[in-house]
Scaffold this motif. Sequence first.
Motif, PDB file in Angstrom:
ATOM      1  N   GLY A  46       0.801  -1.211   0.000  1.00  0.00           N
ATOM      2  CA  GLY A  46       0.000   0.000   0.000  1.00  0.00           C
ATOM      3  C   GLY A  46       0.832   1.258   0.000  1.00  0.00           C
ATOM      4  N   GLU A  47       0.183   2.323  -0.393  1.00  0.00           N
ATOM      5  CA  GLU A  47       0.778   3.655  -0.258  1.00  0.00           C
ATOM      6  C   GLU A  47      -0.316   4.613   0.169  1.00  0.00           C
ATOM      7  OE1 GLU A  47       1.908   5.950  -3.825  1.00  0.00           O
ATOM      8  OE2 GLU A  47       1.184   4.232  -4.972  1.00  0.00           O
ATOM      9  N   VAL A  48       0.075   5.607   0.922  1.00  0.00           N
ATOM     10  CA  VAL A  48      -0.844   6.595   1.464  1.00  0.00           C
ATOM     11  C   VAL A  48      -0.686   7.877   0.665  1.00  0.00           C
ATOM     12  CG1 VAL A  48      -1.484   7.909   3.527  1.00  0.00           C
ATOM     13  CG2 VAL A  48      -0.610   5.566   3.761  1.00  0.00           C
ATOM     14  N   VAL A  49      -1.768   8.344   0.057  1.00  0.00           N
ATOM     15  CA  VAL A  49      -1.752   9.594  -0.698  1.00  0.00           C
ATOM     16  C   VAL A  49      -2.622  10.585   0.076  1.00  0.00           C
ATOM     17  CG1 VAL A  49      -2.246  10.713  -2.904  1.00  0.00           C
ATOM     18  CG2 VAL A  49      -1.481   8.311  -2.857  1.00  0.00           C
ATOM     19  N   LEU A  50      -1.990  11.629   0.587  1.00  0.00           N
ATOM     20  CA  LEU A  50      -2.679  12.601   1.431  1.00  0.00           C
ATOM     21  C   LEU A  50      -3.181  13.794   0.626  1.00  0.00           C
ATOM     22  CD1 LEU A  50      -0.125  12.646   4.389  1.00  0.00           C
ATOM     23  CD2 LEU A  50      -2.349  11.500   4.337  1.00  0.00           C
ATOM     24  N   PRO A  51      -4.214  14.478   1.133  1.00  0.00           N
ATOM     25  CA  PRO A  51      -4.634  15.727   0.495  1.00  0.00           C
ATOM     26  C   PRO A  51      -3.419  16.670   0.442  1.00  0.00           C
ATOM     27  CG  PRO A  51      -6.241  15.060   2.130  1.00  0.00           C
ATOM     28  CD  PRO A  51      -5.050  14.143   2.284  1.00  0.00           C
ATOM     29  N   GLY A  52      -3.304  17.401  -0.618  1.00  0.00           N
ATOM     30  CA  GLY A  52      -2.137  18.260  -0.806  1.00  0.00           C
ATOM     31  C   GLY A  52      -1.132  17.643  -1.760  1.00  0.00           C
ATOM     32  N   ASP A  53      -1.096  16.321  -1.810  1.00  0.00           N
ATOM     33  CA  ASP A  53      -0.286  15.620  -2.799  1.00  0.00           C
ATOM     34  C   ASP A  53      -1.001  15.781  -4.138  1.00  0.00           C
ATOM     35  OD1 ASP A  53       0.545  13.473  -4.590  1.00  0.00           O
ATOM     36  OD2 ASP A  53       1.410  12.446  -2.861  1.00  0.00           O
ATOM     37  N   PRO A  54      -0.293  16.174  -5.216  1.00  0.00           N
ATOM     38  CA  PRO A  54      -0.961  16.349  -6.514  1.00  0.00           C
ATOM     39  C   PRO A  54      -1.720  15.112  -6.979  1.00  0.00           C
ATOM     40  CG  PRO A  54       1.317  17.109  -6.624  1.00  0.00           C
ATOM     41  CD  PRO A  54       1.119  16.485  -5.269  1.00  0.00           C
ATOM     42  N   ARG A  55      -1.274  13.938  -6.599  1.00  0.00           N
ATOM     43  CA  ARG A  55      -1.957  12.703  -6.992  1.00  0.00           C
ATOM     44  C   ARG A  55      -3.306  12.548  -6.308  1.00  0.00           C
ATOM     45  NH1 ARG A  55       1.637   8.092  -5.694  1.00  0.00           N
ATOM     46  NH2 ARG A  55      -0.259   6.990  -6.189  1.00  0.00           N
ATOM     47  N   PHE A  56      -3.495  13.204  -5.150  1.00  0.00           N
ATOM     48  CA  PHE A  56      -4.753  13.069  -4.416  1.00  0.00           C
ATOM     49  C   PHE A  56      -5.930  13.499  -5.290  1.00  0.00           C
ATOM     50  CE2 PHE A  56      -8.129  14.293  -1.524  1.00  0.00           C
ATOM     51  CZ  PHE A  56      -8.151  13.234  -0.628  1.00  0.00           C
ATOM     52  N   ASP A  57      -5.849  14.685  -5.875  1.00  0.00           N
ATOM     53  CA  ASP A  57      -6.948  15.176  -6.715  1.00  0.00           C
ATOM     54  C   ASP A  57      -7.121  14.331  -7.972  1.00  0.00           C
ATOM     55  OD1 ASP A  57      -7.703  17.179  -4.962  1.00  0.00           O
ATOM     56  OD2 ASP A  57      -6.355  18.657  -5.859  1.00  0.00           O
TER      57      ASP A  57
END
Length: 189
Positions: free
Chosen positions: A96-107
């Motif tokens: 797994g990987e965690v993508v947080l808000p603020g990371d461009p990949r999040f949106d």
Amino acid sequence: MGRIYESIDGHLRKWIGNQSMFFVGTAPAAADGHINVSPKGPMGSLQILDDHTVAYLDIVGSGAETIAHIRENGRVIVMFCAFQGPPRILRLHGRGEVVLPGDPRFDELLAVGFTEPEAPEARRAIIVVHVQRVADSCGYGVPLLAYEGERPHSDLSTAKRLRVEGPDAMRTYEAKHNRESIDGLPALS
């Protein structure tokens, strides 16, 4: 008898889409650490990105074990079980990987079309699982259960917290309750 699949094919995608919830399991690297299993839903909060990748929208909750464990060692399993129809359990083992808000990949990931909470402030992360093993088993021990619908409690709790504590309430809650796992591993900073 269980079967191992090469990928999440069309048949499995359809079967997954017909389930009412899923479970996520993780564990810390330490032998004496606490293993975590979390029930997740609604089903639309999980999306199959390709034949070897799934992701789910993680919302603010009372703990952050999954995030802490994935950050520490990456190991994760997503499990589905049929509560209606023919018995079956399907497990997706992966990293797994965690993508947080603020990371461009999040949106970019959010645009896939997850079922979202009523308040966007409840979004905590998107958990991406790179699936390495797809396997099913009989599911004979899983009871037949009737799906009655989603509970409104998460949205109601978030709305109340935002109304009473203000627009930063969810981030304040995360800072207080989601900073580390029960074993002291870092989760959200």
